[in-house]
Design a protein around this motif. Structure first.
Motif, short mmCIF file in Angstrom:
data_model
loop_
_atom_site.label_atom_id
_atom_site.label_comp_id
_atom_site.label_asym_id
_atom_site.label_seq_id
_atom_site.Cartn_x
_atom_site.Cartn_y
_atom_site.Cartn_z
N ILE A 37 -16.74 99.58 51.75
CA ILE A 37 -17.23 99.26 53.09
C ILE A 37 -16.27 99.74 54.18
CG2 ILE A 37 -17.78 97.34 54.66
CD1 ILE A 37 -18.85 95.88 52.16
N SER A 38 -14.97 99.52 53.96
CA SER A 38 -14.04 99.91 55.01
C SER A 38 -13.97 101.43 55.14
CB SER A 38 -12.65 99.31 54.78
OG SER A 38 -12.19 99.60 53.50
N PHE A 39 -14.32 102.14 54.07
CA PHE A 39 -14.36 103.60 54.15
C PHE A 39 -15.66 104.09 54.80
CE2 PHE A 39 -15.40 107.71 52.01
CZ PHE A 39 -14.39 108.48 52.58
N CYS A 40 -16.77 103.48 54.40
CA CYS A 40 -18.08 103.99 54.83
C CYS A 40 -18.41 103.69 56.29
CB CYS A 40 -19.18 103.45 53.93
SG CYS A 40 -19.21 104.28 52.35
N VAL A 41 -17.96 102.56 56.81
CA VAL A 41 -18.34 102.22 58.19
C VAL A 41 -17.85 103.27 59.20
CG1 VAL A 41 -18.06 100.53 60.03
CG2 VAL A 41 -18.73 99.79 57.76
N PRO A 42 -16.56 103.59 59.24
CA PRO A 42 -16.16 104.64 60.19
C PRO A 42 -16.75 106.00 59.84
CG PRO A 42 -14.23 103.58 59.21
CD PRO A 42 -15.41 103.03 58.51
N LEU A 43 -16.85 106.29 58.53
CA LEU A 43 -17.33 107.61 58.13
C LEU A 43 -18.76 107.85 58.58
CD1 LEU A 43 -16.36 110.09 56.40
CD2 LEU A 43 -17.83 109.18 54.62
N PHE A 44 -19.65 106.87 58.29
CA PHE A 44 -21.05 107.10 58.62
C PHE A 44 -21.33 106.92 60.11
CE2 PHE A 44 -21.36 106.98 54.04
CZ PHE A 44 -22.24 108.02 53.82
N SER A 45 -20.58 106.03 60.78
CA SER A 45 -20.81 105.98 62.22
C SER A 45 -20.38 107.31 62.85
CB SER A 45 -20.13 104.78 62.90
OG SER A 45 -18.98 104.39 62.23
N GLY A 46 -19.27 107.87 62.36
CA GLY A 46 -18.83 109.17 62.87
C GLY A 46 -19.82 110.27 62.52
#
Lengths: 207, 99
Positions: free
Chosen positions: A113-122
């Motif tokens: 989750i901590s990886f995917c949240v910034p990645l997919f919002s970006g």
């Protein structure tokens, strides 16, 4: 003296548990190498679409705002992303099984989750800007957000990931300053640096 | 000289108890099954050691639900954390004295 030895063992097992209990440590170095190779493949493909037969330092021969070309590039990027994430999951699953850790535990979920949240919002942010015609945003924004995602995730896994994050952010900022070199810097960050980092992690943890 | 072993906490004599406490020192709380997996111990053993720590009031239980399934989490108390730190200090002192 046996007692002393058992005390030292106690201390080291305490240290080990403190480390392992809140981190997912089965992240595979090999998957970093593979992600780098996929990214280089994607970059070479994009080069052939955009520049060939000119050198990547020279002028593009095609305009990116041609819709069919844009679509090809987006599909290539999506394929690279999907292949990279699925290799990371698959290889980490294998490594976790070897370590007696399960892939789906509290720590791996926090990591994911901590990886995917910034990645997919970006990623979505980049796509939106791309469709609005800000083509130069792709290389700097993907590198920047990927770096932020890595730093955000680094507390939940092997600490070296943080350094990788800083490197990607630096490359992202450099590529924002050098608009013509987006593809090259993108290939350096996602390709070359992944391969080097993955190899170092493989040496250190996987062997 | 004072006997350094005097500072040793009997509650941590058992390895599993020491390990449970180590995990709860660095995590806000931890679930039973996650602990079992991490420490590689049996249900029975883990339950016994948890009960012992609970009796000392070193850890506390948080009962909750994930969806409809009940799940039990454990948390270190202030007393437990202080006792663990003292125990660690005692371990270190002894090891340093042997050097």
């Amino acid at each position: 003296m046996d007692e002393l030895k058992s005390m030292q063992q106690d201390l080291s097992s305490i240290r080990n548990l403190m480390e392992r209990s809140n981190k997912f440590i089965s992240l595979s170095g090999l998957s970093g190498i593979l992600a780098g190779i996929y990214a280089l493949g994607g970059a070479v493909y994009s080069y052939f679409i955009l520049y060939y037969p000119n050198s990547p330092f020279g002028y593009r021969i095609k305009y990116v705002n041609d819709v069919t070309i844009l679509n090809k590039l987006i599909i290539a990027a999506a394929v690279v992303l999907l292949l990279s994430i699925s290799s990371a999951i698959l290889l980490s699953y294998k490594k976790a099984a070897k370590n007696g850790e399960s892939l789906l535990n509290k720590n791996s979920k926090i990591l994911f989750i901590s990886f995917c949240v910034p990645l997919f919002s970006g990623g979505l942010f980049t796509l939106v800007l791309l469709f609005r015609g800000y083509l130069g945003i792709v290389a700097p924004a993907t590198l920047l957000f990927y770096g932020l995602a890595l730093i955000n995730a680094s507390n939940a896994t092997l600490s070296e990931i943080k350094g990788l994050g800083y490197l990607q952010i630096s490359l992202g900022l450099i590529s924002a300053l050098l608009p013509g070199y987006g593809l090259l810097l993108w290939a350096t960050g996602f390709g070359v640096i992944h391969i080097i980092y993955g190899a170092l992690m493989y040496q250190k943890y996987d062997k | 000289m004072k006997n350094p072993l005097a500072k040793f906490d009997k509650a941590f004599e058992h390895k599993t108890r020491l390990h449970i406490m180590s995990v709860l020192m660095v995590n806000e709380h931890y679930e039973f099954n996650a602990l079992k997996e991490l420490l590689q111990v049996t249900d029975g053993n883990l339950a016994t050691q948890i009960k012992a720590l609970e009796k000392e009031e070193y850890i506390e239980i948080i009962k909750g639900y994930t969806g409809k399934k009940p799940n039990t989490k454990y948390k270190a108390t202030k007393l437990g954390k202080a006792a663990f730190n003292k125990h660690l200090q005692a371990l270190e002192n002894i090891i340093n004295m042997q050097k």
